[in-house]
Structure formats: C-alpha cells, structure tokens
Design an enzyme around this catalytic site. Structure first.
Site, PDB file in Angstrom:
ATOM      1  N   PRO A 104     -24.696  48.247 -21.522  1.00 10.82           N
ATOM      2  CA  PRO A 104     -24.234  46.910 -21.964  1.00 10.82           C
ATOM      3  C   PRO A 104     -24.435  45.897 -20.074  1.00 10.82           C
ATOM      4  O   PRO A 104     -23.934  46.462 -19.276  1.00 10.82           O
ATOM      5  CB  PRO A 104     -23.158  46.827 -21.705  1.00 10.82           C
ATOM      6  CG  PRO A 104     -22.336  47.914 -22.010  1.00 10.82           C
ATOM      7  CD  PRO A 104     -23.402  48.645 -21.605  1.00 10.82           C
ATOM      8  N   THR A 105     -25.753  44.706 -20.508  1.00  7.14           N
ATOM      9  CA  THR A 105     -25.067  43.839 -19.488  1.00  7.14           C
ATOM     10  C   THR A 105     -25.148  42.307 -20.084  1.00  7.14           C
ATOM     11  O   THR A 105     -25.850  42.339 -20.841  1.00  7.14           O
ATOM     12  CB  THR A 105     -26.427  44.603 -18.489  1.00  7.14           C
ATOM     13  OG1 THR A 105     -27.375  43.971 -19.610  1.00  7.14           O
ATOM     14  CG2 THR A 105     -26.444  45.045 -17.585  1.00  7.14           C
ATOM     15  N   TYR A 156     -14.959  43.278 -25.238  1.00  5.02           N
ATOM     16  CA  TYR A 156     -15.044  43.508 -24.485  1.00  5.02           C
ATOM     17  C   TYR A 156     -13.681  42.803 -25.712  1.00  5.02           C
ATOM     18  O   TYR A 156     -13.706  42.459 -26.012  1.00  5.02           O
ATOM     19  CB  TYR A 156     -15.330  42.050 -24.374  1.00  5.02           C
ATOM     20  CG  TYR A 156     -16.087  42.485 -22.046  1.00  5.02           C
ATOM     21  CD1 TYR A 156     -15.471  43.412 -21.203  1.00  5.02           C
ATOM     22  CD2 TYR A 156     -17.152  41.965 -21.641  1.00  5.02           C
ATOM     23  CE1 TYR A 156     -16.676  43.279 -20.418  1.00  5.02           C
ATOM     24  CE2 TYR A 156     -17.628  42.020 -20.714  1.00  5.02           C
ATOM     25  CZ  TYR A 156     -17.394  43.247 -20.571  1.00  5.02           C
ATOM     26  OH  TYR A 156     -17.909  43.138 -19.053  1.00  5.02           O
ATOM     27  N   ARG A 191     -16.215  38.822  -6.636  1.00  5.46           N
ATOM     28  CA  ARG A 191     -18.252  39.285  -6.103  1.00  5.46           C
ATOM     29  C   ARG A 191     -18.456  37.855  -5.719  1.00  5.46           C
ATOM     30  O   ARG A 191     -18.729  37.196  -5.825  1.00  5.46           O
ATOM     31  CB  ARG A 191     -18.733  38.968  -7.790  1.00  5.46           C
ATOM     32  CG  ARG A 191     -17.835  40.310  -8.653  1.00  5.46           C
ATOM     33  CD  ARG A 191     -18.896  40.445  -9.685  1.00  5.46           C
ATOM     34  NE  ARG A 191     -18.500  41.348 -10.833  1.00  5.46           N
ATOM     35  CZ  ARG A 191     -18.259  41.770 -11.786  1.00  5.46           C
ATOM     36  NH1 ARG A 191     -19.358  41.009 -12.507  1.00  5.46           N
ATOM     37  NH2 ARG A 191     -17.695  41.748 -12.200  1.00  5.46           N
ATOM     38  N   LYS A 278     -15.587  53.154 -21.827  1.00  4.50           N
ATOM     39  CA  LYS A 278     -16.339  52.850 -21.388  1.00  4.50           C
ATOM     40  C   LYS A 278     -15.373  51.895 -19.740  1.00  4.50           C
ATOM     41  O   LYS A 278     -14.631  51.077 -19.771  1.00  4.50           O
ATOM     42  CB  LYS A 278     -17.204  51.282 -21.210  1.00  4.50           C
ATOM     43  CG  LYS A 278     -18.232  51.658 -20.205  1.00  4.50           C
ATOM     44  CD  LYS A 278     -19.189  50.087 -20.347  1.00  4.50           C
ATOM     45  CE  LYS A 278     -20.605  50.471 -19.215  1.00  4.50           C
ATOM     46  NZ  LYS A 278     -19.944  49.814 -18.614  1.00  4.50           N
ATOM     47  N   HIS A 302     -18.383  49.979 -13.212  1.00 12.07           N
ATOM     48  CA  HIS A 302     -19.234  48.516 -13.141  1.00 12.07           C
ATOM     49  C   HIS A 302     -20.429  48.456 -12.525  1.00 12.07           C
ATOM     50  O   HIS A 302     -20.309  46.624 -12.479  1.00 12.07           O
ATOM     51  CB  HIS A 302     -17.686  47.533 -13.703  1.00 12.07           C
ATOM     52  CG  HIS A 302     -18.408  46.763 -14.669  1.00 12.07           C
ATOM     53  ND1 HIS A 302     -17.439  46.701 -16.046  1.00 12.07           N
ATOM     54  CD2 HIS A 302     -19.092  45.715 -14.441  1.00 12.07           C
ATOM     55  CE1 HIS A 302     -18.379  45.926 -17.047  1.00 12.07           C
ATOM     56  NE2 HIS A 302     -18.934  44.407 -15.696  1.00 12.07           N
TER      57      HIS A 302
HETATM   58  C1  LIG Z   1     -25.775  41.952 -14.020  1.00 13.53           C
HETATM   59  C2  LIG Z   1     -25.083  42.871 -14.796  1.00 13.53           C
HETATM   60  C3  LIG Z   1     -24.335  42.972 -15.794  1.00 13.53           C
HETATM   61  C4  LIG Z   1     -22.972  43.744 -16.464  1.00 13.53           C
HETATM   62  N1  LIG Z   1     -22.428  43.236 -17.749  1.00 13.53           N
HETATM   63  C5  LIG Z   1     -21.859  44.268 -18.365  1.00 13.53           C
HETATM   64  C6  LIG Z   1     -21.145  43.724 -18.816  1.00 13.53           C
HETATM   65  O1  LIG Z   1     -20.998  42.758 -19.308  1.00 13.53           O
HETATM   66  N2  LIG Z   1     -20.421  44.984 -20.213  1.00 13.53           N
HETATM   67  C7  LIG Z   1     -20.208  45.871 -19.219  1.00 13.53           C
HETATM   68  O2  LIG Z   1     -19.617  47.015 -20.342  1.00 13.53           O
HETATM   69  N3  LIG Z   1     -20.592  46.741 -18.564  1.00 13.53           N
HETATM   70  C8  LIG Z   1     -21.860  45.159 -17.844  1.00 13.53           C
HETATM   71  N4  LIG Z   1     -22.335  45.985 -16.417  1.00 13.53           N
HETATM   72  C9  LIG Z   1     -21.730  47.731 -16.334  1.00 13.53           C
HETATM   73  C10 LIG Z   1     -23.297  47.960 -16.891  1.00 13.53           C
HETATM   74  O3  LIG Z   1     -22.863  48.186 -17.919  1.00 13.53           O
HETATM   75  C11 LIG Z   1     -23.120  49.499 -16.398  1.00 13.53           C
HETATM   76  O4  LIG Z   1     -21.714  50.645 -15.530  1.00 13.53           O
HETATM   77  C12 LIG Z   1     -24.491  49.282 -14.313  1.00 13.53           C
HETATM   78  O5  LIG Z   1     -25.102  48.135 -14.062  1.00 13.53           O
HETATM   79  C13 LIG Z   1     -24.524  51.115 -14.382  1.00 13.53           C
HETATM   80  O6  LIG Z   1     -24.631  50.856 -12.812  1.00 13.53           O
HETATM   81  P1  LIG Z   1     -26.500  50.749 -12.228  1.00 13.53           P
HETATM   82  O7  LIG Z   1     -26.871  49.069 -12.555  1.00 13.53           O
HETATM   83  O8  LIG Z   1     -26.790  51.172 -10.821  1.00 13.53           O
HETATM   84  O9  LIG Z   1     -27.266  51.717 -13.406  1.00 13.53           O
HETATM   85  C14 LIG Z   1     -23.010  44.805 -16.197  1.00 13.53           C
HETATM   86  C15 LIG Z   1     -23.864  45.481 -14.850  1.00 13.53           C
HETATM   87  C16 LIG Z   1     -24.772  44.605 -14.281  1.00 13.53           C
HETATM   88  C17 LIG Z   1     -25.989  45.320 -12.770  1.00 13.53           C
END
Ligand SMILES: Cc1cc2nc3c(=O)[nH]c(=O)nc-3n(C[C@H](O)[C@H](O)[C@H](O)COP(=O)(O)O)c2cc1C
Length: 405
Positions: A104-105, A156, A191, A278, A302
């Site tokens: 999820p992003t 969330y 950040r 998570k 995250h």
């Molecule tokens: C641009 C971005 C936005 C993210 N937004 C969320 C989110 O809304 N909810 C969430 O549970 N994790 C979020 N994450 C964390 C990702 O779900 C995931 O854990 C993480 O990207 C894994 O690392 P990687 O990018 O190196 O694969 C986000 C990560 C990125 C890079």
C-alpha cells in the site's frame, strides 16, 4: 553509501565510455529495477521524487532496509536438479504467481492519474495481490471492479470510530480479501527532504513549482485534471480541508496517538476476513500480535519513513518466525529491489514480501507495462538465482543457504 545513490559496480572501466542505467523510453531495453528507477528520476519532478524516495530524518532506516539484504550472502549448492525453479506459492489459500503483493502506498495519484487502478490492473494481470491504501486516490469500489484482482485494503485509523467502521464495512462490501492495519504511522515521520520542498506545510517553494512546470510529460499525465483527491476519505474531511495538501495534513492531525491493542481487538471483531497488522519490528509486539487474534504480521519500517535509526524487517525476521511458529502468515516489507531479496526473505522465515518502490518505479517510468515489467523482473531474477544456488522449489530455500557476513 547514500541510499539515493545507485550502487557502484566493482567492475570499473577506466577511460572507456561510462556505464549508465537504461533511462530511455524503450521498455524492451530495461534490464533491472535500477533502470526503471533511473527513468523515474528523469521523468518525475523533484518534489514527487522526494515523496517517493525519501526517508525520515537521517534516512538511516531507509539505508538499513537495503544494506540488511547485503549482510546476508548465498552459499550456493551445485549438482542439484534445478530444472523447474518454481516460484509460485499459496497466499491465503490461493495460488499467487509470486509470494509477493504490491504494497500500500498513499498519494499514488502524484505519480500518474489513475495510478491505483493502473497498479491494480498490473497486479491482476500478473497474478499477485494489490494492497490499496486508505490514502489512495481512487475509490475502493472502482478498484474492486478490476477483473481478477486480489484486492487487499490497508487501513489507517484517524478521527472518530465511525470512519474506520465505515471503511471496514465498505472493504467487506467490496469483497476485499484481507485487511492490513498499519500501526507504525500514527505519528508522521519527520521527512526532512520532503519538507524542504515547501514553505510550512502546504505552500510549495517557487523552485518546486518551477521544477514541476518543467516536467511537461508529468504535468500532462498527472496534473492535467488537477491535483489528486483522497477519494475514499473525502466525505469525512471538513470542506476547507479537501485539497491535496490540506487533506493529507488534516488526516495526519486526526490520527490518534494512543492507539493500542484494545483498538486492534475492536477492528478484529468487526472485520471477518483475513487480517494483518503491518509495521511491527519488536519481538514483544510480534508476541502481542500472535495473542491478539489477527491472522498475520507484516514486519517493516514503512519504507524507512517513520522511526529513524531502526532495524530493518530482515534483521528481526528469524526471531519473529520463532515467535509465530510455522503456521501464522509472516510477511516483510522494505528494500525489495531484486528477486534475490525475495528469496533471502523467504530463507529467513517470511511467507511473502510487500514491494513498495519497485512497482512504483515501473509505474512512473512506463505506466501499467512498467509495473508488469517490475514484477516480471523480480520473477526472472528469482528463477535465475534459484538455479544459481541449487534450489528447485521455494521449499528448498532456507537459512542453510545463507551466511551472515
Ligand atoms: C511513497 C510511499 C508511500 C507509502 N504510503 C503508505 C501508506 O499509505 N500506508 C502504508 O501502510 N504504507 C505506506 N508505505 C510503506 C509501504 O507500504 C512499504 O512498507 C514500503 O514501501 C516498503 O519499502 P520499499 O519501498 O523499499 O519496498 C509507503 C511507502 C512509500 C515509498
């Protein structure tokens, strides 16, 4: 090494043309996730890149998410029959082409208009689940209509209980296969690089605006219909906080900082399907999750965007597996850029991995075809690496093939 700098190969060539990743427009020329990333860096404006790539504070956790994989090296076996190299696996009782889901992003609409639908289509075509975020920019009902999609919903908690209750009920009505409750972002990470793009919270700096205007292709594919909106939570936002930045900050402010396992239990009670928590790292939290009635755990940082100077999921994976026993689903996220990374995670006890930035690089570089390419690359690398280390099925992968160096 800076996490934003590409890894330099030891095979340096003096006085010959320099090596460069393939940032060009031809998808057929893409050799690795690094190529998709290089094109992403060419096409996206700086503030989008800072959002996508950045971590919290010193970015030490972000860096650890990658270096943790480098600390484990294969000790390959030879003269094994590796004629099949099967990489598919059962995920929540159904076959998945890889033991992987698209993570999820939030705010994917910053990368491309319709990004959540594009990611979902690619996941469905390839054959892995897609986890849609609460902060996504398409409605979950629209995403649920993608044919063949294994749709997971990331939750969330913010604002009054009615909000999460409504979201959980909608996810059930959309027949989402799993609920992924993210618990490591109730307090937003600092950040700094992201913040350096703006004055205060919501006002982009003139240089940021100029740089964005310069990226005409991004403007055309992303902002031509205005800034993305938080399609799933918009009705809950006050009218003066429905803009992109305003909405994001309003939600951040409304996230309860006193969330506990008692809240997890209430959500567990309402959601009848598979449920993951998570964002855990500490073994005591893994123990609490085991005893809380949730089905599975997703370890992770995250994407290095929350606690600075933290361990990575890989660092605590074996301990978590020992706590959960063999049967409880255990996934990790953070730093997956190669098929070999997926194999290392499986070898140390994971059932599956979430990939965040890798498919996003594909999306930014080449849209849906790029996301598919990212998944195919991971699959190809997994199959090749299995042959290299003497493993014919994923059951052959284990910590006996690794040494910590
Ligand atoms: C641009 C971005 C936005 C993210 N937004 C969320 C989110 O809304 N909810 C969430 O549970 N994790 C979020 N994450 C964390 C990702 O779900 C995931 O854990 C993480 O990207 C894994 O690392 P990687 O990018 O190196 O694969 C986000 C990560 C990125 C890079």
């Amino acid at each position: 090494m800076s996490p934003l700098a590409p890894r330099v190969s030891p095979a340096q060539f003096a006085r010959t043309p320099r090596r460069a990743f393939n940032a060009g427009p031809r998808l057929t020329q893409v050799q690795s996730i690094d190529d998709l990333r290089a094109r992403t860096h060419q096409l996206m404006p700086r503030f989008v890149l800072e959002y996508l790539e950045g971590g919290a504070q010193s970015e030490a956790t972000l860096e650890r998410d990658r270096t943790a994989f480098e600390d484990w090296r294969w000790v390959p076996r030879m003269l094994r029959d590796v004629s099949h190299r099967k990489v598919s696996r059962r995920v929540l009782g159904q076959d998945a082409r890889l033991p992987l889901a698209i993570a999820p992003t939030g705010l994917n609409g910053l990368f491309m208009r319709g990004a959540d639908l594009t990611l979902a289509r690619a996941a469905a075509r390839f054959g892995v689940p897609f986890v849609q975020g609460t902060m996504s920019n398409e409605t979950m009902e629209d995403v649920a209509r993608v044919p063949g999609l294994r749709h997971w919903w990331q939750l969330y908690i913010f604002g009054p209980d009615e909000i999460w209750q409504a979201l959980v009920d909608r996810a059930a009505a959309c027949k989402c296969e799993a609920l992924v409750l993210t618990v490591n972002a109730q307090l937003y990470g600092l950040r700094e690089w992201d913040s350096r793009q703006r004055f205060g919270r919501t006002l982009p700096k003139p240089a940021t605006v100029l740089d964005a205007a310069w990226h005409t292709r991004w403007l055309a594919t992303t902002l031509s219909h205005g800034m993305p909106r938080f399609a799933n939570v918009e009705p809950f936002l006050p009218e003066d906080s429905r803009g992109f930045f305003e909405g994001a900050f309003w939600i951040r402010d409304q996230m309860p900082k006193a969330l506990t396992w008692a809240d997890v239990a209430r959500i567990r009670e309402r959601w009848k399907g598979a449920m993951f928590v998570k964002g855990l790292l500490h073994p005591d939290d893994v123990r609490a999750a085991r005893d809380s009635g949730v089905d599975g755990v997703m370890l992770g940082t995250h994407g290095g965007r929350q606690a600075d100077e933290a361990v990575s999921a890989l660092d605590v994976l074996e301990e978590a597996r020992a706590i959960l026993g063999d049967d409880r689903p255990l996934w990790i996220s953070g730093g997956i850029r190669r098929g070999g990374d997926v194999l290392k995670a499986l070898a140390l006890g994971a059932d599956g991995v979430l990939a965040g930035r890798a498919p996003l690089y594909g999306l930014c570089a080449h849209g849906e075809a790029g996301v598919l390419k990212a998944l195919v690359l991971l699959e190809t690398e997994m199959r090749n690496q299995m042959g290299q280390i003497g493993a014919d099925t994923l059951d052959d992968i284990g910590s006996h093939l690794l040494r910590r160096v």
